[in-house]
Write a protein that holds these residues in place. Sequence first.
Motif, PDB file in Angstrom:
ATOM      1  N   TYR A 192       0.842  -1.185   0.000  1.00 18.56           N
ATOM      2  CA  TYR A 192       0.000   0.000   0.000  1.00 18.56           C
ATOM      3  C   TYR A 192       0.884   1.244   0.000  1.00 18.56           C
ATOM      4  CZ  TYR A 192      -3.833  -3.173   1.287  1.00 18.56           C
ATOM      5  OH  TYR A 192      -4.760  -4.187   1.314  1.00 18.56           O
ATOM      6  N   ASP A 193       0.994   1.893  -1.154  1.00 19.84           N
ATOM      7  CA  ASP A 193       1.800   3.093  -1.323  1.00 19.84           C
ATOM      8  C   ASP A 193       3.138   2.962  -0.586  1.00 19.84           C
ATOM      9  OD1 ASP A 193       1.964   5.450  -2.736  1.00 19.84           O
ATOM     10  OD2 ASP A 193       1.265   6.697  -1.093  1.00 19.84           O
ATOM     11  N   PRO A 194       3.971   1.996  -1.000  1.00 19.34           N
ATOM     12  CA  PRO A 194       5.233   1.770  -0.287  1.00 19.34           C
ATOM     13  C   PRO A 194       6.137   2.990  -0.360  1.00 19.34           C
ATOM     14  CG  PRO A 194       5.241   0.648  -2.409  1.00 19.34           C
ATOM     15  CD  PRO A 194       3.845   1.146  -2.191  1.00 19.34           C
ATOM     16  N   VAL A 195       6.883   3.211   0.718  1.00 23.33           N
ATOM     17  CA  VAL A 195       7.805   4.340   0.797  1.00 23.33           C
ATOM     18  C   VAL A 195       9.217   3.818   1.055  1.00 23.33           C
ATOM     19  CG1 VAL A 195       8.465   6.405   2.086  1.00 23.33           C
ATOM     20  CG2 VAL A 195       6.063   5.990   1.547  1.00 23.33           C
ATOM     21  N   LYS A 196      10.137   4.254   0.228  1.00 25.38           N
ATOM     22  CA  LYS A 196      11.536   3.869   0.374  1.00 25.38           C
ATOM     23  C   LYS A 196      12.174   4.707   1.485  1.00 25.38           C
ATOM     24  CE  LYS A 196      15.881   3.793  -2.234  1.00 25.38           C
ATOM     25  NZ  LYS A 196      16.609   4.547  -1.181  1.00 25.38           N
ATOM     26  N   SER A 197      12.916   4.052   2.382  1.00 22.98           N
ATOM     27  CA  SER A 197      13.630   4.772   3.427  1.00 22.98           C
ATOM     28  C   SER A 197      14.678   5.693   2.815  1.00 22.98           C
ATOM     29  CB  SER A 197      14.322   3.793   4.383  1.00 22.98           C
ATOM     30  OG  SER A 197      13.380   3.021   5.089  1.00 22.98           O
ATOM     31  N   PHE A 198      14.981   6.776   3.537  1.00 18.97           N
ATOM     32  CA  PHE A 198      16.033   7.681   3.087  1.00 18.97           C
ATOM     33  C   PHE A 198      17.383   6.972   3.055  1.00 18.97           C
ATOM     34  CE2 PHE A 198      12.941  10.858   4.546  1.00 18.97           C
ATOM     35  CZ  PHE A 198      12.995  11.765   3.492  1.00 18.97           C
ATOM     36  N   ILE A 199      17.554   5.990   3.943  1.00 17.89           N
ATOM     37  CA  ILE A 199      18.828   5.300   4.102  1.00 17.89           C
ATOM     38  C   ILE A 199      18.703   3.867   3.603  1.00 17.89           C
ATOM     39  CG2 ILE A 199      20.514   4.479   5.808  1.00 17.89           C
ATOM     40  CD1 ILE A 199      19.680   6.848   7.558  1.00 17.89           C
ATOM     41  N   GLY A 200      19.736   3.377   2.960  1.00 20.40           N
ATOM     42  CA  GLY A 200      19.785   1.970   2.596  1.00 20.40           C
ATOM     43  C   GLY A 200      18.993   1.640   1.344  1.00 20.40           C
ATOM     44  N   ASN A 201      18.977   0.344   1.011  1.00 19.61           N
ATOM     45  CA  ASN A 201      18.288  -0.123  -0.191  1.00 19.61           C
ATOM     46  C   ASN A 201      17.424  -1.348   0.103  1.00 19.61           C
ATOM     47  OD1 ASN A 201      20.343  -1.965   0.256  1.00 19.61           O
ATOM     48  ND2 ASN A 201      20.932  -2.145  -1.894  1.00 19.61           N
ATOM     49  N   ASN A 202      16.789  -1.356   1.270  1.00 20.39           N
ATOM     50  CA  ASN A 202      15.976  -2.509   1.661  1.00 20.39           C
ATOM     51  C   ASN A 202      14.908  -2.849   0.628  1.00 20.39           C
ATOM     52  OD1 ASN A 202      17.434  -2.630   4.002  1.00 20.39           O
ATOM     53  ND2 ASN A 202      15.762  -2.036   5.373  1.00 20.39           N
ATOM     54  N   LEU A 203      14.243  -1.825   0.103  1.00 22.58           N
ATOM     55  CA  LEU A 203      13.148  -2.082  -0.828  1.00 22.58           C
ATOM     56  C   LEU A 203      13.666  -2.588  -2.167  1.00 22.58           C
ATOM     57  CD1 LEU A 203      10.118  -1.989  -1.342  1.00 22.58           C
ATOM     58  CD2 LEU A 203      10.362   0.398  -2.063  1.00 22.58           C
ATOM     59  N   SER A 204      14.639  -1.903  -2.719  1.00 21.51           N
ATOM     60  CA  SER A 204      15.127  -2.301  -4.044  1.00 21.51           C
ATOM     61  C   SER A 204      15.812  -3.661  -4.014  1.00 21.51           C
ATOM     62  CB  SER A 204      16.073  -1.237  -4.609  1.00 21.51           C
ATOM     63  OG  SER A 204      17.159  -0.997  -3.739  1.00 21.51           O
ATOM     64  N   SER A 205      16.593  -3.922  -2.977  1.00 18.31           N
ATOM     65  CA  SER A 205      17.311  -5.203  -2.927  1.00 18.31           C
ATOM     66  C   SER A 205      16.355  -6.375  -2.761  1.00 18.31           C
ATOM     67  CB  SER A 205      18.345  -5.199  -1.799  1.00 18.31           C
ATOM     68  OG  SER A 205      17.723  -5.115  -0.529  1.00 18.31           O
ATOM     69  N   SER A 206      15.362  -6.202  -1.902  1.00 17.66           N
ATOM     70  CA  SER A 206      14.419  -7.309  -1.674  1.00 17.66           C
ATOM     71  C   SER A 206      13.556  -7.561  -2.906  1.00 17.66           C
ATOM     72  CB  SER A 206      13.542  -7.026  -0.459  1.00 17.66           C
ATOM     73  OG  SER A 206      12.827  -5.811  -0.588  1.00 17.66           O
ATOM     74  N   LEU A 207      13.061  -6.500  -3.548  1.00 14.13           N
ATOM     75  CA  LEU A 207      12.254  -6.696  -4.750  1.00 14.13           C
ATOM     76  C   LEU A 207      13.084  -7.260  -5.889  1.00 14.13           C
ATOM     77  CD1 LEU A 207       9.962  -3.521  -4.743  1.00 14.13           C
ATOM     78  CD2 LEU A 207       9.320  -5.875  -4.186  1.00 14.13           C
ATOM     79  N   ASN A 208      14.354  -6.868  -5.955  1.00 16.86           N
ATOM     80  CA  ASN A 208      15.241  -7.414  -6.977  1.00 16.86           C
ATOM     81  C   ASN A 208      15.367  -8.925  -6.837  1.00 16.86           C
ATOM     82  OD1 ASN A 208      18.333  -8.208  -7.663  1.00 16.86           O
ATOM     83  ND2 ASN A 208      17.587  -6.643  -9.087  1.00 16.86           N
ATOM     84  N   HIS A 209      15.503  -9.397  -5.603  1.00 15.95           N
ATOM     85  CA  HIS A 209      15.598 -10.841  -5.367  1.00 15.95           C
ATOM     86  C   HIS A 209      14.253 -11.521  -5.613  1.00 15.95           C
ATOM     87  CE1 HIS A 209      19.706 -11.065  -3.907  1.00 15.95           C
ATOM     88  NE2 HIS A 209      19.487 -10.076  -3.054  1.00 15.95           N
ATOM     89  N   LEU A 210      13.181 -10.930  -5.136  1.00 15.30           N
ATOM     90  CA  LEU A 210      11.864 -11.552  -5.270  1.00 15.30           C
ATOM     91  C   LEU A 210      11.385 -11.556  -6.714  1.00 15.30           C
ATOM     92  CD1 LEU A 210      10.176 -10.050  -2.092  1.00 15.30           C
ATOM     93  CD2 LEU A 210      10.859 -12.438  -2.430  1.00 15.30           C
TER      94      LEU A 210
END
Length: 322
Positions: A192-210
């Motif tokens: 639901y309207d995901p928001v990327k943290s200012f720090i790190g790459n948690n969202l991009s790295s996890s979606l890249n793997h998934l």
Amino acid sequence: MRIGRLLAAVIACTATLFTTVSTPDAAAETTVTKVENKVDIRCAFTTLHQSSAWYFPGGDPKGLVWLQHGFASANDSVDDTARKFTAQGFLVFAPTLPTANVLGCTLENLGNNTDFLHNVADLFGKSADLGDKLGRSFTEARTKAGRSTLPLPTSWVFAGHSAGGEAVPYVAQQLRQDYPDAFAKLRGMVLYDPVKSFIGNNLSSSLNHLANTTLPILAVTAPPYTCNRNGAGTQVLLDQLSRPFLGVRLTSGAHIDVEGSSAPAPDKVACGTPQAKNIEALQRLSIGWAGDFISGSTTADLYPGGGYYQSLITAGTVQTLS
């Protein structure tokens, strides 16, 4: 992100609350039973005792939904959508995760919260053991709900809002990496309207793997503006997942549409009041998608070309994410 909810996200509940309410949906379950208690989550060298809410349908659940609130918020902000999921036959687990913590145990990545999110994954990774952390919380809740023999469902949907929409895929990837038997229970995710943290790459790295899996991942987002960091999370989703359908953008949506009628006043002031048409579309589509994830079927009405979906396109309520 939202202003004015900082304290609510870090203050633990002081009492256990048990309520039963009627949900006016004749086509679904008519009774939703909510139990509030605690869930233990490891945090560095200590353990947090976090507020958690469990929502029980009247019959046997079709699956478990982990519904995660967003930044600077708490589980009561997603109460409306939790009840709507439950009215359609899901068991819902909605924990409050910290916004501020000196040990870095936070929902949003404010430094490095990856160890903490691994500990959240550990809840689900060890869920088959009712003596472990998630199992203890569920066992207490089901007893209070008068459902003491109910098993924890083995088909899951993860759903997260805002910073929760970043945490949920990160946790899913941790399950895939470290708890493959638990990951096999995950049938899909709704962001639901995901928001990327200012720090790190948690969202991009996890979606890249998934992206290398067949796990369904769909989103309901709002137009870019301050509250969703100008749509940065949605852009990560589009960049990392090359799939023909990724969900919808509500053309007049607000970042907090998933909060619906339970949206706190400060959230409305900061991010805008959700419109009824957007709440209805968000809940009908995403809950229907979750049902399809669990059943392995496709409800044509909820996807491009389907009657209901096309009526939303024609009305200008949604745009397709692809």
